[in-house]
Design a protein around this motif. Structure first.
Motif, short mmCIF file in Angstrom:
data_model
loop_
_atom_site.label_atom_id
_atom_site.label_comp_id
_atom_site.label_asym_id
_atom_site.label_seq_id
_atom_site.Cartn_x
_atom_site.Cartn_y
_atom_site.Cartn_z
N GLU A 78 72.13 17.72 1.97
CA GLU A 78 71.70 18.81 1.09
C GLU A 78 70.37 18.38 0.49
N THR A 80 69.10 18.76 -2.84
CA THR A 80 68.87 18.50 -4.26
C THR A 80 68.66 17.02 -4.60
N GLU A 111 80.57 18.51 10.21
CA GLU A 111 81.65 19.46 9.96
C GLU A 111 82.12 20.02 11.29
N TYR A 118 77.18 24.66 11.14
CA TYR A 118 76.58 23.76 12.14
C TYR A 118 76.50 22.36 11.57
N GLU A 127 64.72 24.19 -6.94
CA GLU A 127 65.18 23.50 -8.14
C GLU A 127 64.17 23.77 -9.26
N ARG A 254 82.14 24.60 -7.11
CA ARG A 254 81.26 24.42 -5.96
C ARG A 254 81.67 23.19 -5.16
N TYR A 259 77.59 19.48 -10.59
CA TYR A 259 77.34 20.65 -11.45
C TYR A 259 77.92 20.52 -12.85
#
Ligand code: HAM
Length: 420
Positions: A78, A80, A111, A118, A127, A254, A259
């Motif tokens: 990801e 962030t 995954e 994918y 951000e 999430r 978070y």
């Protein structure tokens, strides 16, 4: 050789869709005054594998490897954490109290591949780092709504929730574990494990029996501290002013653990999409900057999955692509004329026309077919007669009118035909 499992090629026929989507993403980010940032695709593993991050995505799905210098590296799952690493390392907090950045690029998660899921996938992510403000949260959520609207997607909803600050979370987790413990034996194996390691994630379980149990579980919203509760109410007010069409979903949590307070997801009602109907999501995170070595700083962001957006655009038939076309295609009958046609090509390109030509000197019919497939507006034809007399034939493919002119009148004629 085949492509690696869970990956895909973007072939020339598909690239327009990507460029279209990327442009809309860039335009909306620019409109809201976000600048582009590009961080590496791999980072030291510690950037993602932090003590507080127990999500499956980071603990089970990352691509980890050692380089030849025996360094532990991870392909980013990801965007962030890498952006925050860059923010801290480059001390961007010194420059201004709010950094607004976006990026578009690949991420990697091991995954089970399926439609909309994918192992290499692309995200539009952004951000806003530095300020904790419910108004800023509202703006970021408003921006995701505007993005979806600009794309023309209709059956989309925005769900929001607050999972509270650290204090709220501690209170809530205690209540959740107390509620779930008597059901322990009935929970799925994954949820049994999570009950010990990361109970919040049980709320997100896709298992039917788990979902039955969770239905009556305490909700994070009822355990918010006064500050978190006020913050959430303020956010809802701003969202109304911004005309954001949201639903509060008290069960929304999430897939990542960083978070705090605001979380949200953008979901599409698209047939055959199943569990992959989440187009994007994000939220506020108060502790990631300090965990990565920076000052205590709050931030908020979101990410959309580009493949899912494209799928949704196609399913809803709202992909507005301009057809490719060429200004001019040069038809050349003989290899002998190559130098002559090359001089035409150069002259046309020097005048900024979008030109191509045939390299095979095949029959007129086959070259014409190629030109029409490329949507050429004008054909420039060079046969014996044109070549011997320093002439060219110019044919407008739309009106089908054609004239034979002197070579040095070519640009003037093209300009007249095309109007530019
Ligand atoms: P995320 O929910 O893990 O959030 O991913 C955001 C979006 O990326 C998902 O909603 C989905 O559309 C897409 N996506 C995720 N995994 C896959 C996959 N395997 N294949 C295709 N698409 C996928 C984040 O990544 C956070 N970094 C968002 C964020 C930014 N939060 C704060 N700032």
């Amino acid at each position: 050789m085949n492509r690696a499992k869970g990956t895909y090629d973007v072939l020339p026929n598909d690239i327009k869709k990507w460029q279209y989507l990327e442009n809309i993403a860039k335009n909306i980010a620019t409109k809201y005054n976000f600048s582009e940032i590009r961080t590496p695709i791999f980072e030291y593993s510690g950037v993602f594998h932090r003590e507080s991050e127990l999500s499956d995505m980071v603990t089970k799905e990352t691509y980890n490897f050692k380089d030849k210098g025996n360094r532990d590296l991870t392909l980013r799952p990801e965007g962030t954490a890498g952006v925050i690493r860059a923010y801290v390392e480059n001390k961007l907090y010194v420059e201004s109290d709010l950094l607004k950045v976006y990026s578009i690029g690949p991420n990697f998660r091991y995954e089970r591949p399926q439609k909309g899921r994918y192992r290499q996938f692309s995200q539009f992510s952004l951000e806003a780092i530095g300020i904790k403000s419910a108004l800023l949260d509202a703006e970021v959520i408003k921006m995701s709504q505007e993005f979806i609207e600009t794309l023309g997607l209709k059956n989309v909803s925005i769900e929001i929730n607050s999972i509270g600050d650290l204090k709220s979370r501690e209170n809530y987790l205690e209540a959740l574990v107390n509620y779930l413990t008597p059901f322990k034996e009935e929970l799925s194996n994954d949820s049994k494990e999570r009950l010990i390691k990361n109970p919040l994630r049980i709320l997100d379980s896709k298992d039917k029996k788990d979902q039955e149990i969770i239905k009556d579980a305490p909700k994070p919203i009822d355990y918010l501290s006064v500050e978190s509760s006020n913050y959430f109410n303020e956010l809802l007010k701003y969202l109304k002013i911004f005309n954001v069409n949201y639903k509060v979903n008290n069960q929304l949590v999430r897939g990542l653990d960083y978070y705090s307070d605001t979380v949200f997801e953008v979901k599409a009602e698209i047939k055959d999409f199943g569990a992959q109907n989440v187009l994007g999501g994000g939220g506020r995170y108060d502790n990631l900057v300090s965990e990565l070595g920076g000052p205590k700083t709050s931030a908020i962001g979101f990410a959309f999955g580009m493949e899912r957006l494209l799928y949704a655009l196609e399913a809803e038939e709202v992909l507005n692509l301009e057809e490719d076309s060429l200004d001019v295609f040069i038809i050349n009958f003989s290899k002998e004329f190559n130098l002559y046609t090359t001089s035409l090509l150069t002259e046309l390109r020097n005048n900024n026309y979008f030109v191509d030509l045939d390299f095979t000197n095949k029959s007129f019919k086959s070259q014409l077919k190629k030109a029409l497939k490329l949507n050429a507006k004008i054909l420039v034809i060079v046969g014996d007669e044109e070549f011997n007399n320093n002439m060219v034939t110019v044919k407008n493919t739309k009106t089908e009118e054609q004239t034979t002119i002197k070579k040095d009148e070519l640009i003037k004629t093209i300009k007249k035909e095309l109007g530019y």
